[in-house]
Design a protein around this motif. Structure first.
Motif, PDB file in Angstrom:
ATOM      1  N   GLY A 670       0.731  -1.308  -0.069  1.00  0.00           N
ATOM      2  CA  GLY A 670       0.048   0.148  -0.104  1.00  0.00           C
ATOM      3  C   GLY A 670       0.921   1.309  -0.029  1.00  0.00           C
ATOM      4  N   ARG A 671       0.216   2.325   0.337  1.00  0.00           N
ATOM      5  CA  ARG A 671       0.794   3.648   0.294  1.00  0.00           C
ATOM      6  C   ARG A 671       1.238   4.263   1.413  1.00  0.00           C
ATOM      7  NH1 ARG A 671      -2.748   8.383  -1.885  1.00  0.00           N
ATOM      8  NH2 ARG A 671      -2.910   9.128   0.168  1.00  0.00           N
ATOM      9  N   LEU A 672       2.480   4.423   1.814  1.00  0.00           N
ATOM     10  CA  LEU A 672       2.766   4.837   3.076  1.00  0.00           C
ATOM     11  C   LEU A 672       3.033   6.206   3.199  1.00  0.00           C
ATOM     12  CD1 LEU A 672       4.113   4.381   5.941  1.00  0.00           C
ATOM     13  CD2 LEU A 672       6.299   4.276   4.934  1.00  0.00           C
ATOM     14  N   ASP A 673       2.091   6.797   3.802  1.00  0.00           N
ATOM     15  CA  ASP A 673       1.911   8.417   3.751  1.00  0.00           C
ATOM     16  C   ASP A 673       2.712   8.990   5.036  1.00  0.00           C
ATOM     17  OD1 ASP A 673       1.027  11.016   3.891  1.00  0.00           O
ATOM     18  OD2 ASP A 673      -0.802  10.747   2.998  1.00  0.00           O
ATOM     19  N   ARG A 674       3.665   9.656   4.920  1.00  0.00           N
ATOM     20  CA  ARG A 674       4.557  10.015   5.935  1.00  0.00           C
ATOM     21  C   ARG A 674       4.168  11.569   6.474  1.00  0.00           C
ATOM     22  NH1 ARG A 674       8.600   6.544   6.388  1.00  0.00           N
ATOM     23  NH2 ARG A 674       9.334   5.344   4.675  1.00  0.00           N
ATOM     24  N   ALA A 675       2.740  11.521   6.650  1.00  0.00           N
ATOM     25  CA  ALA A 675       1.987  12.853   6.953  1.00  0.00           C
ATOM     26  C   ALA A 675       2.188  13.179   8.515  1.00  0.00           C
ATOM     27  CB  ALA A 675       0.481  12.509   6.904  1.00  0.00           C
ATOM     28  N   GLU A 676       1.965  14.344   8.908  1.00  0.00           N
ATOM     29  CA  GLU A 676       2.191  15.041  10.147  1.00  0.00           C
ATOM     30  C   GLU A 676       0.985  14.363  11.046  1.00  0.00           C
ATOM     31  OE1 GLU A 676      -0.502  18.814   9.445  1.00  0.00           O
ATOM     32  OE2 GLU A 676       1.456  19.193   9.898  1.00  0.00           O
ATOM     33  N   GLY A 677       1.477  14.450  12.383  1.00  0.00           N
ATOM     34  CA  GLY A 677       0.454  14.100  13.467  1.00  0.00           C
ATOM     35  C   GLY A 677       0.237  12.602  13.417  1.00  0.00           C
TER      36      GLY A 677
END
Length: 921
Positions: A670-677
């Motif tokens: 899948g898509r690893l999203d390195r988003a904040e929080g």
């Protein structure tokens, strides 16, 4: 004068054993026959009267030779005089002088009577007259005598007994000590596949092979000659594969064109093409029976399956070598035919439903469909998904409707995708690619559903609370709505919380339960609603520390196991009940125990019991789900033991989850999203991006009541696992609730049974499966307003006149039914019986007892609390003179109606329109 008959050593031995006991010291035996090994002397020992006698055999064609041999024997004989000289040859008896004959046994050459010797060897007093003319059989019996002798044959040695004994000794077909050999095509074809059987046949002399072949053709049938001809050429292992191939060719439109290639395969074993048909038919019959054994149960099933597939795959290889495979691609028996049908089916998955359903029926009709059960079921699952895709796209109008529809329909699509993700056992890239495209199409539609649901969820969450759920069942109300009704009037429910159980897992587990042990029940539906399982909405984020705690406390809460135990006890204390909650480690028994003594003690008490099982949630982290998306009760730690214990203690069961999960279906995780929080695998704080929503309100129990959740199932924020939860997808937020009772007497007031036919969505069922049965709504009466006398009530329940009547209505109006009804105590109303008959006819003749009871309840509003007992009463009512018009089959799991018998017993002479009936007056 013609040549003398030839004898073998065994005939000579038998002759000596007969004559020497009566000889007066003679050591010369003249035999009126030639030895089978002409010109070869032989020396051996023969047992006579319990003693060994040494024998020297010589074959002589002149009187001088005989004289010289006798002189040499006398000169070299041992002093004890126990050795014997046997002389065979072509010298006529009248040319042998008395100087030699005086020393010979009986003073003349002895004739070898094979029939007499064989009779003695079998201990018979008489012989089948046909055997005297069969030199091959007599010689073979003499030569093949076992070391411990032939079995005793009784007074008369019959030809069949002799040949069967010979087949056992020569070919390993049966046992020489038994006359019970059941020779048929199965036996002969199985023998052809033994390591040494055909080779032993090939080693026999021509006369014996021909004699055995003639007898087997008469005993077994016309398949024997070709089979034996192949065995004689040391090709016995290919007899069945070649026969199967012949059957396929003869059944194909190109049989004439394939004749040359087929003739080349058989070679000299094929005398004529006319002989192929019985040979092929016999083999097909054998394989059909072997397939039935492979489809059965028992320890031999796997061995039988391997045997069948070994034969059929060899037939396919022979076809490929002879370039016959294009001509037999549609065959109903060969694996290539099955693969061709499967390939044809998958090429239709992108098209309309009709052709692909026809292709599925064609695949299921192949004789190997059951042997390739996994592949066939995967193909059936693909067709189900095609039905779902071709149906109008579901619309999510509310959160409540979204989770209910997910449990009843789109969750089944998730289950189907999980099956297809495993791939097909054939490893055919064409099939795999087609399934991959289908999975992609399903996920696109599911993604649109998740997006719409997430939008509704974001709006709903702002104001939804326990006081204003907006029509949804909240997870914190599951105990009050599903468990508390079971606890009324002293009920003792067992609440099983399967952490992480999503809708697709729940429907698998519920479907695998024994319907004879458990009856699934649900609250009676509201007006305009259909009977369905309960589905709740999780807390947000949909994680254990929030959702499970709220579930077990009966109110919005968060915390760990201590909080859950305290909240669970407090919830039931308000209802004046004691309760015990067991977490992992608390319910598992010590060595030697299936369950802990503490849990068993609690189950034996009057208290409410809860158990938390973490198997599914743990599997998401350890990777189990990534390899296999199917679940059974035996896959869940101690679930089977807990259910059995609940049944033994008479407890109803609530099978619930705290949240669901999404699986990692992508090769790269899948898509690893390195988003904040980031706060978890599927939730964070911050600003929502593509595939995410922001939720806030009383349903959000983290980060100050405002969080960001992904609705895309391929989006994650942490390291890769087998699956994830916490987000806003339907599979995560939907909480399945399955309610089970071990006896219909425990169904709570205001609840009704859920027929098995009503659990799966319409698109899941094949065309011949039963349709779900509608139940009356909550505001419909549960009993007639006033109770009339039986005869008056029966007349009142007859369907009103006007228009064509149903078959059920006509049946209950017939004279035989009216007469039979008088003898059945507590017979259900005519309206109920007519509704049951019509429901069974609509469903193709089979329904579960629960569905039958539901049909009656729909028609009358009167609950049938014991479906099996109700079905038994219907049996007594409809089975006149013992004819099984209606019966309970499959160990009571199914009610079966015989339409032909129904029409014969009740409908003959009954008009379709009530107005056409004669006036009773």
């Amino acid at each position: 004068m013609g040549a003398r008959p030839a004898v073998g050593r065994r005939a000579v031995e038998a002759l000596l054993q007969t004559e020497l006991p009566c000889a007066r010291g003679q050591r010369l035996v003249l035999v009126d026959a030639s030895y089978e090994d002409r010109g070869q002397d032989a020396e051996f020992t023969v047992r006579v009267d319990g003693q060994n006698r040494r024998v020297r055999l010589t074959d002589q064609d002149s009187l001088l030779g005989i004289t010289a041999a006798w002189a040499q024997h006398r000169a070299t004989a041992d002093p004890d005089g126990d050795s014997v000289l046997v002389v065979t040859g072509q010298v006529p008896a009248d040319q042998i002088g008395w100087d030699l004959r005086a020393h010979a046994v009986r003073h003349h050459p002895l004739a070898v009577d094979r029939a007499e010797i064989v009779k003695q060897l079998f201990g018979a007093s008489d012989l089948d007259t046909r055997m005297a003319a069969e030199r091959w059989l007599l010689d073979a019996l003499l030569e093949a005598e076992p070391l411990d002798g032939w079995p005793r044959a009784g007074a008369v040695l019959t030809r069949d007994h002799a040949v069967r004994a010979l087949l056992a000794a020569r070919l390993g077909l049966g046992d020489t000590t038994s006359d019970s050999l059941d020779l048929d095509a199965d036996t002969l074809f199985a023998w052809s596949r033994t390591p040494g059987g055909p080779a032993r046949f090939a080693a026999l002399g021509r006369a014996e092979r021909e004699g055995i072949g003639t007898w087997l053709a008469q005993a077994v049938g016309p398949a024997a000659p070709i089979l034996l001809a192949l065995a004689a050429e040391d090709r016995g292992a290919d007899t069945l594969p070649l026969a199967v191939l012949a059957s396929a060719v003869l059944s194909s439109p190109s049989a004439e064109a394939a004749g040359f290639a087929l003739g080349t395969l058989f070679g000299s074993a094929l005398s004529s093409f006319e002989a192929l048909r019985p040979f092929a038919d016999a083999a097909t019959g054998v394989l059909t029976r072997w397939i039935a054994q492979a489809e059965g149960s028992g320890p031999q099933r796997a061995e039988a399956r391997d045997r069948v597939l070994d034969v059929l795959e060899r037939a396919d290889r022979l076809a490929a070598e002879a370039r016959l495979d294009p001509m037999i691609s549609a065959d109903r028996l060969l694996p290539s035919g099955y693969r061709a049908r499967l390939r044809h089916l998958v090429t239709l998955l992108d098209g309309p439903v009709g052709p692909v359903e026809a292709a599925l029926r064609d695949l299921a009709a192949h004789q190997l469909a059951a042997l390739h059960a996994d592949s066939t079921e995967t193909a059936r699952t693909a067709v189900r998904l095609v039905r779902w895709l071709r149906a109008p796209e579901p619309q999510v109008v509310s959160v409540a409707q979204g989770v209910r529809d997910h449990l009843s329909s789109s969750g089944w699509a998730d289950l189907a995708v999980g099956i297809l993700v495993e791939g097909d056992t054939s490893l055919d890239p064409v099939v795999s690619d087609a399934y991959q495209r289908l999975i992609g199409a399903v996920r696109e539609r599911r993604s649109r559903l998740d997006e719409t649901f997430a939008q509704r969820l974001a709006l709903w969450t702002e104001t939804a609370s326990q006081q204003a759920p907006h029509g949804a069942l909240l997870i914190e109300d599951v105990l009050a709505e599903a468990a508390a009704p079971l606890a009324r009037d002293g009920g003792r429910p067992l609440i099983l919380v399967l952490d992480g159980m999503s809708a697709d897992v729940a429907v698998q587990l519920a479907g695998a339960l024994d319907r004879r042990a458990w009856t699934e029940v649900v609250p009676r539906p509201r007006p305009a609603e259909t009977v369905a399982r309960q589905a709740a909405v999780s807390m947000l984020p949909s994680i254990t520390t929030v959702s499970r705690t709220s579930l077990l406390c009966g109110q919005a809460a968060d915390g760990g196991q201590d909080k859950e135990r305290a909240g669970f006890a407090a919830f039931w204390k308000k209802r004046h009940r004691q309760a015990h909650l067991f977490h992992k480690g608390g319910y598992e028994g010590p060595p030697g125990h299936r369950l802990s003594p503490e849990l068993l003690q609690a189950l034996a008490s009057e208290d409410v019991v809860g158990v938390v099982i973490n198997t599914i949630d743990d599997a998401l982290a350890d990777g189990r789900e990534a390899a296999r998306g199917r679940w059974t009760p035996d896959d869940i730690g101690k679930l089977r033991d807990l259910l059995n214990a609940a049944r033994d203690y008479g407890r109803s069961v609530v099978l619930a989850s705290d949240h669901g999960h999404v699986l990692d279906r992508t090769p790269r995780g899948g898509r690893l999203d390195r988003a904040e929080g980031v706060r978890g695998a599927r939730w964070r704080i911050g600003t929502p991006g593509d595939g995410e929503i922001e939720v806030a309100g009383p349903r959000v129990r983290a980060a100050g009541g405002r969080i960001v959740l992904p609705w895309r199932d391929d989006l994650r924020y942490t390291a890769r696992q087998a699956g994830y939860h916490g987000g806003a997808a339907l599979a995560e937020v939907t909480v399945p609730v399955i309610t089970l009772v071990p006896s219909t007497d425990l169904i709570p007031s205001g609840w009704t049974l859920l027929p098995a036919e009503s659990t799966a969505p319409g698109w899941w069922r094949d065309g011949n499966e039963a349709l779900p049965v509608a139940l009356p709504a909550a505001d419909e009466p549960t009993a007639p307003a006033a109770e009339a006398p039986p005869r008056e009530r029966a007349e009142r329940d007859v369907p009103a006149a006007g228009g064509a009547e149903t078959l059920g209505g006509r049946a209950v109006r017939s004279a035989p039914y009216r007469a039979q009804r008088e003898f059945v105590r507590l017979a259900p109303s005519d309206k109920a019986v007519a509704a049951v008959l019509d429901a069974l006819l609509t469903a193709g003749g089979k329904l579960s007892p629960g569905a039958v009871a539901a049909a009656a309840q729909t028609a009358t509003g009167k609950s049938q609390r014991n479906p099996e007992r109700f079905a038994t009463v219907l049996e007594r009512l409809l089975n006149i003179d013992g004819y099984p018009v209606l019966q309970l089959v499959e160990s009571g799991r199914t009610v079966q109606l015989d339409r032909a018998l129904l029409e014969q017993q009740f409908l003959e002479g009954v008009p379709e329109h009530p107005a056409e009936a004669e006036d009773p007056a």
